[in-house]
Structures are given as C-alpha cells and as structure tokens.
Design a protein around this motif. Structure first.
Motif, PDB file in Angstrom:
ATOM      1  N   PRO A 180       4.399  20.949  58.737  1.00 17.13           N
ATOM      2  CA  PRO A 180       3.916  19.578  58.934  1.00 17.13           C
ATOM      3  C   PRO A 180       2.561  19.297  58.275  1.00 17.13           C
ATOM      4  CG  PRO A 180       4.553  20.575  61.032  1.00 17.13           C
ATOM      5  CD  PRO A 180       4.672  21.631  59.996  1.00 17.13           C
ATOM      6  N   LEU A 181       1.649  20.263  58.326  1.00 16.38           N
ATOM      7  CA  LEU A 181       0.340  20.043  57.696  1.00 16.38           C
ATOM      8  C   LEU A 181       0.461  19.952  56.182  1.00 16.38           C
ATOM      9  CD1 LEU A 181      -1.928  22.445  59.758  1.00 16.38           C
ATOM     10  CD2 LEU A 181      -2.038  19.963  59.713  1.00 16.38           C
ATOM     11  N   THR A 182       1.220  20.860  55.600  1.00 15.69           N
ATOM     12  CA  THR A 182       1.388  20.858  54.145  1.00 15.69           C
ATOM     13  C   THR A 182       2.016  19.546  53.682  1.00 15.69           C
ATOM     14  OG1 THR A 182       1.550  23.264  54.088  1.00 15.69           O
ATOM     15  CG2 THR A 182       2.439  22.063  52.199  1.00 15.69           C
ATOM     16  N   VAL A 183       3.032  19.094  54.380  1.00 16.99           N
ATOM     17  CA  VAL A 183       3.686  17.831  54.010  1.00 16.99           C
ATOM     18  C   VAL A 183       2.714  16.665  54.174  1.00 16.99           C
ATOM     19  CG1 VAL A 183       5.524  16.199  54.628  1.00 16.99           C
ATOM     20  CG2 VAL A 183       6.018  18.649  54.446  1.00 16.99           C
ATOM     21  N   GLY A 184       1.944  16.653  55.247  1.00 20.93           N
ATOM     22  CA  GLY A 184       0.954  15.595  55.445  1.00 20.93           C
ATOM     23  C   GLY A 184      -0.083  15.581  54.338  1.00 20.93           C
ATOM     24  N   MET A 185      -0.546  16.769  53.954  1.00 21.26           N
ATOM     25  CA  MET A 185      -1.547  16.846  52.875  1.00 21.26           C
ATOM     26  C   MET A 185      -0.964  16.383  51.547  1.00 21.26           C
ATOM     27  SD  MET A 185      -3.765  20.256  53.790  1.00 21.26           S
ATOM     28  CE  MET A 185      -2.353  21.338  53.859  1.00 21.26           C
ATOM     29  N   LYS A 186       0.294  16.684  51.301  1.00 21.16           N
ATOM     30  CA  LYS A 186       0.927  16.245  50.055  1.00 21.16           C
ATOM     31  C   LYS A 186       1.090  14.718  50.039  1.00 21.16           C
ATOM     32  CE  LYS A 186       1.022  20.369  48.584  1.00 21.16           C
ATOM     33  NZ  LYS A 186      -0.013  20.838  47.678  1.00 21.16           N
ATOM     34  N   LYS A 218      -4.034  25.086  66.003  1.00 21.22           N
ATOM     35  CA  LYS A 218      -3.634  25.992  67.087  1.00 21.22           C
ATOM     36  C   LYS A 218      -2.147  25.823  67.400  1.00 21.22           C
ATOM     37  CE  LYS A 218      -5.077  27.641  71.579  1.00 21.22           C
ATOM     38  NZ  LYS A 218      -6.054  27.563  72.640  1.00 21.22           N
ATOM     39  N   SER A 219      -1.662  24.594  67.313  1.00 18.77           N
ATOM     40  CA  SER A 219      -0.259  24.349  67.644  1.00 18.77           C
ATOM     41  C   SER A 219       0.667  24.366  66.430  1.00 18.77           C
ATOM     42  CB  SER A 219      -0.108  23.016  68.379  1.00 18.77           C
ATOM     43  OG  SER A 219      -0.511  21.950  67.553  1.00 18.77           O
ATOM     44  N   THR A 220       0.140  24.082  65.245  1.00 17.68           N
ATOM     45  CA  THR A 220       1.019  24.010  64.072  1.00 17.68           C
ATOM     46  C   THR A 220       0.834  25.161  63.104  1.00 17.68           C
ATOM     47  OG1 THR A 220      -0.556  22.711  62.768  1.00 17.68           O
ATOM     48  CG2 THR A 220       1.051  21.481  64.102  1.00 17.68           C
ATOM     49  N   GLY A 221      -0.264  25.887  63.233  1.00 16.98           N
ATOM     50  CA  GLY A 221      -0.575  26.920  62.260  1.00 16.98           C
ATOM     51  C   GLY A 221      -1.517  26.362  61.204  1.00 16.98           C
ATOM     52  N   ARG A 222      -2.119  27.242  60.469  1.00 11.98           N
ATOM     53  CA  ARG A 222      -3.131  26.884  59.482  1.00 11.98           C
ATOM     54  C   ARG A 222      -2.498  26.730  58.092  1.00 11.98           C
ATOM     55  NH1 ARG A 222      -8.641  27.431  58.524  1.00 11.98           N
ATOM     56  NH2 ARG A 222      -9.079  28.029  56.385  1.00 11.98           N
ATOM     57  N   PRO A 223      -2.926  25.716  57.336  1.00 15.88           N
ATOM     58  CA  PRO A 223      -2.434  25.606  55.955  1.00 15.88           C
ATOM     59  C   PRO A 223      -3.092  26.696  55.099  1.00 15.88           C
ATOM     60  CG  PRO A 223      -4.130  23.974  56.337  1.00 15.88           C
ATOM     61  CD  PRO A 223      -3.877  24.651  57.655  1.00 15.88           C
ATOM     62  N   SER A 224      -2.575  26.903  53.912  1.00 15.33           N
ATOM     63  CA  SER A 224      -3.209  27.874  53.019  1.00 15.33           C
ATOM     64  C   SER A 224      -4.596  27.351  52.642  1.00 15.33           C
ATOM     65  CB  SER A 224      -2.363  28.083  51.759  1.00 15.33           C
ATOM     66  OG  SER A 224      -2.423  26.945  50.924  1.00 15.33           O
TER      67      SER A 224
END
Length: 142
Positions: free
Chosen positions: A26-32, A61-67
């Motif tokens: 979810p974070l990677t997609v949001g950043m893209k 904490k809930s989704t994991g860290r992006p690279s």
C-alpha cells in the motif's frame, strides 16, 4: 489495479532479491501515485497526497516500511512540490530530512539540485544559513 492488489496484500512485501526492486504494498502504490501527480505537474495534489496518513511513517508499524530508495525518492517529489507551491520552508525540511537519512545518496540526485535551484529563485529574502549550506552541499549556485 495496483491499489486493489496492494490492498489485498495489506502490507509492504519485500522480496529476497534486491529489496528496492521487489518492494510492493500500500505504501509503495501510494508513493507511486504521488510520482504520477508530479510527472503531470500537479504539485498541489502531490502536497495533498503526501500529507495523508496513509503515506505517513506512523502507519509503518501496521503496513511495513517502504524501501529506503522509494521513500527518499518520494520525499524528493514532495520537496519539489512544496517548492513549486511556494512553501520553501517545507521544501527545505524535506531536503534536510533526506540529507540526514542518506547524505551520499542525496548528493547525487539531480532532482535535489533542481529543487534547490527553484528554492533559491523563489526566495525573496536573504537566504538562511540552512539554504546556503544545502546549496553548497548540492553544488548549486544561484
């Protein structure tokens, strides 16, 4: 489709082969999505999306860290968007944060130098010590 897939995955997934090539969630997609807005020149959307809780380190904490690479590139887009919308202090905050986290990486990023040039051109008052230092660090004259 990416948003649907990321939602189904629910967390940042990191493959075992070259982490920055295989991170997805979810974070990677949001950043893209932020990258897409920056590519079309929609700085206001970049600033708005970047301020959403879904892209905040609070959710790691809930989704994991992006690279680190994805996160740093995201912050460069946010810095440039802030510069374009006239929030030079926020742009400097982003650049300074990336410098703290990845100083050698930042030094070699063209977008960082271009963002700093935009900041220098838009600054109406005397440059702050922080601005002078960052410009020197990035090799920007202006």
């Amino acid at each position: 489709m990416a948003t649907t897939a990321a939602s189904a995955v629910g967390r940042e997934h990191t493959g075992s082969f070259f982490r920055h090539w295989t991170t997805f969630g979810p974070l990677t997609v949001g950043m893209k999505g932020v990258v897409d807005a920056m590519i079309v020149g929609d700085a206001r959307t970049v600033v708005r999306k970047a301020g959403e809780d879904a892209l905040s380190p609070k959710v790691w904490k809930s989704t994991g860290r992006p690279s680190d690479d994805n996160w740093n590139r995201h912050r460069m887009d946010v810095a440039r968007a802030h510069a374009r919308t006239g929030d030079l202090a926020a742009a400097m905050d982003e650049l300074t944060g990336v410098r703290r986290a990845s100083p050698q990486w930042l030094r070699h990023q063209h977008v960082a130098a271009v963002t700093m040039q935009e900041i220098l051109k838009k600054r109406k008052r005397t440059l702050t010590a922080e601005m002078r230092d960052m410009a020197s660090y990035l090799g920007v004259v202006g």
